[in-house]
Design an enzyme around this catalytic site. Structure first.
Site, PDB file in Angstrom:
ATOM      1  N   CYS A   1     -13.871  41.707  23.922  1.00 21.58           N
ATOM      2  CA  CYS A   1     -14.915  42.401  24.031  1.00 21.58           C
ATOM      3  C   CYS A   1     -15.771  40.786  23.800  1.00 21.58           C
ATOM      4  O   CYS A   1     -15.621  40.840  22.527  1.00 21.58           O
ATOM      5  CB  CYS A   1     -15.485  43.061  23.369  1.00 21.58           C
ATOM      6  SG  CYS A   1     -17.094  43.711  24.197  1.00 21.58           S
TER       7      CYS A   1
ATOM      8  N   CYS B   1     -19.071  41.638  22.179  1.00 25.87           N
ATOM      9  CA  CYS B   1     -19.018  42.197  20.681  1.00 25.87           C
ATOM     10  C   CYS B   1     -18.694  41.359  19.630  1.00 25.87           C
ATOM     11  O   CYS B   1     -18.639  41.471  18.231  1.00 25.87           O
ATOM     12  CB  CYS B   1     -17.687  43.363  20.299  1.00 25.87           C
ATOM     13  SG  CYS B   1     -17.729  44.908  21.884  1.00 25.87           S
ATOM     14  N   ASP B   2     -17.833  40.687  19.434  1.00 23.51           N
ATOM     15  CA  ASP B   2     -17.436  39.233  18.860  1.00 23.51           C
ATOM     16  C   ASP B   2     -17.196  38.145  18.752  1.00 23.51           C
ATOM     17  O   ASP B   2     -17.253  37.296  17.940  1.00 23.51           O
ATOM     18  CB  ASP B   2     -15.961  40.092  18.735  1.00 23.51           C
ATOM     19  CG  ASP B   2     -15.599  41.762  18.915  1.00 23.51           C
ATOM     20  OD1 ASP B   2     -16.122  42.268  17.510  1.00 23.51           O
ATOM     21  OD2 ASP B   2     -13.992  41.626  19.552  1.00 23.51           O
TER      22      ASP B   2
END
Ligand code: NAP
Length: 317
Positions: free
Chosen positions: A134, A137-138
């Site tokens: 992701c 997200c990261d």
């Protein structure tokens, strides 16, 4: 078992938990069933900085724990059981696990989708420690570092471009030649023009290495069979490996019952209604473009409100 729930939600990721919360708040008798552990994909995410209201230390597991607590506080029941067969066509829906039969006036399918894995040695152990599925997200964890993206579809190329906002260099490793890239022409061309992106064609991952954190990736050139290793810059200590090789919707048990798109995602309208009356769909298992925690919870809320209206109209008249 003769108990008939107002609503059974299958799946306790963010979509299912939001559906359960809304149902419980509306005083529905609701049961959420989860086959493994609550949380779905989000529990593999270290930090959920893009969910509105999540604070600095809001890791995937803590956010899910709060969602579960909130659900239970309002009276939703959460049980661990795996549905293996069902009859959705009658007014009272029947759901069977290996040991139990559940009955409900309405059902929300929120079984999710999981990113396809490469199944390379080391991949599992280093997930969340440099290996990610992701970018939203990261990506920010790799500010000014190097990132390797795996895949050649729209997701891989678009996410690689997104990752150039953070990384000083993004390599895209694709298992075939340039002419086979699946990504749309317009998307590919933007990536080719991006100076931070370098493609590595005919390249597959052989091994992911690191002691508690990703340190290097071993590749094989499929034309020459030559092995080569990309090692993290010593000063950075690590790098990112983002894998975008497609998703697998968890919808096998609904095949032949609920309408699906070509990739196996369940089709729902904007009210989350499926082709079967009283059966709704929410979250990542739904056919749609954007799969994020916030879109899953939004689906769950809509599905739950529509299920409540359906149950009221059908059974309480
Ligand atoms: P996808 O189109 O299925 O592409 C998956 C990619 O991963 C392919 O390049 C495939 O290689 C590669 N791959 C699969 N298994 C692999 C393995 N074991 N090892 C290495 N590589 C592997 O998946 P997606 O990119 O997630 O897209 C899914 C759908 O969403 C598509 O219909 C896509 O068009 C759509 N989408 C659209 C947009 C947009 O319109 N902006 C954005 C994102 C996604 P091969 O090519 O060799 O099979």
């Amino acid at each position: 078992m003769d108990k008939v729930y107002d609503l059974i939600v299958i799946g306790a990721g963010p979509g299912g938990l939001a559906a359960g919360l809304y149902a419980a708040r509306a005083s529905m008798d609701v049961l959420i069933l989860e086959k493994a552990k609550t949380g779905g994909q989000i529990v593999i995410t270290d930090e959920v900085a893009n969910y509105p209201g999540s604070i600095e230390d809001a890791t995937g597991p803590t956010l899910v724990a709060r969602m579960v607590e909130q659900c239970k506080e309002f009276g939703a029941k959460i049980e661990s059981d795996e549905i293996v067969s069902m009859d959705l066509d009658s007014d009272i829906k029947i759901l069977n696990s290996n040991n139990n039969t559940y009955k409900a006036k309405s059902v929300i399918v929120a079984t999710g989708a999981s990113p396809r894995k490469l199944n390379a040695p080391g991949e599992k152990e280093l997930t969340g420690k440099g290996v990610s599925y992701c970018a939203t997200c990261d990506g920010a964890f790799f500010e000014d570092m190097e990132i390797i993206v795996i895949g050649g579809g729209d997701t891989a190329i678009e996410e690689a471009m997104f990752l150039t906002k953070f990384a000083r260099k993004v390599y895209i490793a694709y298992r075939k030649g340039e002419e086979y890239l699946r990504a749309a022409k317009s998307i590919k061309e933007r990536a080719f023009r991006n100076k931070k992106i370098e493609f590595m064609f005919n390249t597959v991952v052989e091994e992911v290495k690191g002691d508690g954190i990703l340190e290097s990736v071993v590749f094989k050139n499929t034309q020459t069979n030559e092995l080569f290793e990309k090692v993290a810059d010593e000063e950075d200590g690590t790098m990112g490996l983002f894998i975008f090789v497609g998703y697998i919707p968890q919808t096998d048990i609904f095949k032949g019952k609920l309408d699906m798109d070509d990739s196996g995602y369940i089709i729902g309208d904007e009210d989350m209604k499926t082709n079967i009356e009283g059966v709704f769909v929410a979250g990542d298992c739904r056919s749609k473009k954007i799969r994020q925690v916030v879109t899953a919870t939004s689906d769950g809320a809509i599905a739950s409100i529509m299920a409540e209206k359906y149950v009221d109209a059908k059974f309480e008249a």
